[in-house]
Write an enzyme that holds these catalytic residues in place. Structure first.
Site, PDB file in Angstrom:
ATOM      1  N   CYS A  18       0.832  -1.193   0.000  1.00 28.76           N
ATOM      2  CA  CYS A  18       0.000   0.000   0.000  1.00 28.76           C
ATOM      3  C   CYS A  18       0.867   1.242   0.000  1.00 28.76           C
ATOM      4  CB  CYS A  18      -0.923   0.011   1.222  1.00 28.76           C
ATOM      5  SG  CYS A  18      -0.019   0.144   2.783  1.00 28.76           S
ATOM      6  N   CYS A  21       3.099   1.696   3.023  1.00 27.31           N
ATOM      7  CA  CYS A  21       4.380   0.971   2.938  1.00 27.31           C
ATOM      8  C   CYS A  21       5.423   1.841   2.246  1.00 27.31           C
ATOM      9  CB  CYS A  21       4.220  -0.328   2.156  1.00 27.31           C
ATOM     10  SG  CYS A  21       3.069  -1.517   2.854  1.00 27.31           S
ATOM     11  N   ASP A 412       8.634  28.780 -32.094  1.00 28.93           N
ATOM     12  CA  ASP A 412       9.749  29.331 -32.846  1.00 28.93           C
ATOM     13  C   ASP A 412       9.447  29.145 -34.335  1.00 28.93           C
ATOM     14  OD1 ASP A 412      12.500  30.259 -33.285  1.00 28.93           O
ATOM     15  OD2 ASP A 412      12.858  28.209 -33.933  1.00 28.93           O
ATOM     16  N   ASP A 604      17.157  28.300 -28.753  1.00 29.89           N
ATOM     17  CA  ASP A 604      15.855  28.186 -28.092  1.00 29.89           C
ATOM     18  C   ASP A 604      15.974  27.680 -26.654  1.00 29.89           C
ATOM     19  OD1 ASP A 604      14.448  28.959 -30.412  1.00 29.89           O
ATOM     20  OD2 ASP A 604      14.538  26.913 -31.182  1.00 29.89           O
TER      21      ASP A 604
END
Length: 710
Positions: A18, A21, A412, A604
């Site tokens: 779970c 845990c 761009d 960029d």
């Protein structure tokens, strides 16, 4: 600690049941000396740890996990399969013994027989002491470390029902709850089997990617062909691939021509033609001809291996939206224990012990926080896996969540909206001079030019089959054009500014080149960086999604606006220097926009990093992809709306999962506690509670799996 000295490791963890845990392991690792960061993903059964190797060794990390009672298996590849097989064995045994226990317990005529309780006890013992053994051992380990988890809730619930029934049996009574203990174990195991199966389906994207990697390569060394294991291929080796075979490593074609299916990398179904000089990638399928290529990237450096690593990291990541669920699940178990105890105490004041016990067990069982722990990681696993199949690489949960909130996209121009390669678009003859002759003379004069516009003219002429002449006296004038003698004629190719044809071409965003013979104008050639075919459609889809689209470029405004009109972009940022792109992104963010930047070049990278999420076109520079949160392997703009739509769908599923998990526990606990009993007479039996708990986890995972069909 200097981040450059930190190491990162992903450890497989077995035995987790779970989210609590995962939380316990995470806290234990974080408290280990030398560890700077730890994250445990319940859905992938993986602990991701960043640590200082000078202060912590790998053994320390493994010991920290094993001290809590969990395992770190050596063979991680089949860990989930082994756990799945063990779960199924325990589930079938529990079911085989639980069914007769239920039949005996529900048959009125048999319930009063003296031996019946002892028979039910005998049938329940294998369920409790074998099938449910991991629950009890996990609960004991948690208790030793002064914590609680899902195993604690199950062990207390089934243990209380079993021990109460055992005492009643020994005393000769008949009001026993063996069927509750046996059926709860069987149902919880069934839920875990279904959950494990669904989790396996959620992570199959990585498994499929791994299966694409060939095991062997045919290498030519010193003129001799030899089959080598893929690990032994070296950079510079000459590799031979025949039709129908997979390309083993990344490289560049030396000889041969073929069509290569690159869909596993790009999501694009159409094969790509390959010839000398073209790049090929490991894992892709050679469809037709034979190829000889030089190995350029091998081992972990290949595109496929890097893609697998990126997807694996993304699937193990945590989205910011998950923080609330992580916090709640960390304290949830303790809260449930308190609620169950309070339920028992209150009912003991008004009802018999058996009545209080039933409600106590029901609260413990229905409140297990499995669904809460699975809500976010399973959706991220499926969403990023689906993206990888479509050539969309998402770096992690943070990028995914950021992409889902985008309301503004900056594109761009060069290499993103356009191809980044000048092409001839128009040849306009003047004064009755033949069009083909204008092109032939201009291309002959430019034959040895290094200028991109000159090369575009030459390539266009050659594509039309025009034979070029040998120029004499070639002379290039910087910023002005070229001059040369062709067949004794003085040819000049220069800027076409000033003429009406040049003005018209400029309005269309094209560069005009004037061609003159012996001082007389004979034609104008229009050259443009052509727009990608899919650009207008991609921009249209973004705008339909309610996203504002901008274009950014260093080009002059007239050219920029012409390109923007072609593709339907209403907002243009023109004449922006490379180092000013990030500043333009900041301006939009300052105005309250959630900005995605899409680019492909080195210039960029700052803007990609500045944006809320950066999307790098995969055919561009490596540095751009490093700065981006999402990489589009296909190299076309269709991936932009697809990536943002996938992110939105994934976040929608995560929110649905979290709502279901929170709502389930919020409604389920009071009903199990018997709040409605005084008014309606309704009680939730422990058996129904266990079925509902199992169903909640399966529902969350199944909801996440819907992303595979998107």
């Amino acid at each position: 600690m200097n981040s450059a000295t930190a190491e990162r490791v992903d450890l497989p963890v077995s035995g987790m049941s779970c989210a609590a845990c995962a939380r316990s392991i995470e806290n234990q690792l974080a408290a280990t000396a030398g560890v700077t960061r730890a994250h445990v993903n319940f859905a992938t059964s993986t602990a991701t740890v960043e640590f200082d190797p000078a202060r912590a060794a790998m053994r320390n990390l493994v010991d920290a996990i094993e001290e809590l009672g969990y395992g770190v298996p050596q063979a991680a590849e089949d860990m989930q399969e082994r756990e799945y097989a063990a779960l199924k064995r325990r589930m079938w045994l529990a079911a085989a013994f639980a069914v007769p226990v239920v039949v005996l317990g529900m048959t009125p005529g048999l319930m009063r027989m003296a031996a019946m309780s002892w028979i039910q006890l005998a049938l329940t013992v294998p369920v409790v002491f074998y099938a449910a053994a991991p629950f009890y051992s996990g609960a004991w380990t948690a208790l030793r470390h002064r914590s609680a988890n899902m195993n604690t809730l199950i062990a207390l619930g089934t243990g209380a029902a079993f021990l109460y029934s055992l005492v009643v049996t020994v005393r000769g009574g008949h009001e026993v709850y063996y069927e509750a203990a046996a059926v709860i174990v069987a149902l919880i195991l069934a839920g875990r089997v279904l959950e494990a199966r669904a989790r396996g389906r959620a992570s199959e994207a990585i498994r499929r990617l791994r299966e694409m990697q060939p095991k062997m390569a045919r290498v030519v060394r010193e003129g001799v062909e030899q089959d080598l294991a893929i690990e032994h291929v070296l950079v510079g080796d000459l590799v031979l691939v025949r039709p129908g075979e997979k390309i083993p490593v990344d490289g560049a074609v030396r000889e041969g021509e073929s069509a290569v299916d690159e869909s596993m990398l790009t999501g694009e179904a159409m094969p790509i033609d390959k010839g000398p000089g073209d790049a090929v990638y490991g894992g892709t399928l050679n469809r037709s001809g034979s190829l000889r290529f030089e190995a350029r990237k091998v081992g972990g450096a290949t595109a496929l291996r890097q893609m697998i690593e990126l997807v694996r990291q993304a699937q193990g990541s945590r989205a910011p939206v998950a923080r609330l669920a992580d916090t709640v699940s960390g304290y949830f178990t303790v809260g449930v224990l308190a609620a169950a105890t309070l339920t028992a105490v209150v009912w003991l004041a008004f009802a018999p012990l058996s009545f209080a016990l039933v409600n106590f067990v029901a609260v413990l069982i229905i409140a297990c926080p499995c669904a809460l722990g699975l809500a976010t990681p399973t959706a991220i696993m499926v969403g990023t896996g689906r993206g990888a199949e479509r050539g969309i690489l998402i770096k992690g949960g943070e990028a995914l969540e950021a992409a889902a909130g985008i309301d503004t996209v900056i594109l761009d121009k060069t290499g993103t909206i356009t191809r980044g390669q000048p092409r001839v678009t128009d040849v306009i003859p003047l004064g009755g001079y033949p069009e083909g002759e204008v092109l032939r003379m201009a291309a002959s004069a430019e034959r040895y030019s290094e200028h991109p516009l000159g090369r575009a003219v030459v390539e266009h002429a050659r594509s039309l089959g025009i034979a070029l002449e040998e120029p004499a006296g070639f002379h290039a004038v910087a910023g002005m054009g070229v001059e040369a003698r062709v067949n004794g004629r003085e040819v000049r190719v220069s800027s076409g500014a000033g003429s009406s044809e040049a003005a018209r071409l400029a309005e269309e965003g094209k560069t005009a080149v004037a061609v003159s013979l012996d001082g007389r104008a004979v034609g104008v050639i229009g050259i443009a960086d052509s727009v990608k075919e899919e650009a207008a459609g991609a921009v249209g889809r973004l705008r339909k999604m309610g996203i504002e689209v901008w274009m950014i470029t260093g080009d002059n405004r007239r050219t920029a606006e012409a390109v923007a009109r072609q593709v339907g972009i209403p907002h243009v940022l023109a004449e922006v220097l490379p180092d000013a792109k990030a500043a333009e992104v900041r301006k939009l963010q300052a105005a309250g926009k959630k900005v995605a930047m899409v680019g492909d070049g080195i210039n960029d990278a700052p803007a990609l990093a500045q944006a809320d999420v950066g999307l790098a076109i995969g055919t561009g520079a490596d540095i751009a992809m490093e700065a981006a949160g999402i990489t589009l392997m296909r190299g076309d703009l269709d991936g932009v709306p697809e990536a943002l739509a996938l992110a939105r769908r994934t976040m929608r599923v995560i929110r649905q999962n979290l709502f279901w998990a929170f709502a389930y526990n919020t409604l389920g606990i009071p009903i199990a506690a018997g709040v409605l009993y005084p008014f309606t007479g309704w009680l939730l039996s422990p058996v129904l509670a266990s079925a509902a708990m199992a169903l909640s986890s399966v529902t969350v995972v199944s909801n996440s799996l819907r992303l595979k069909r998107g």
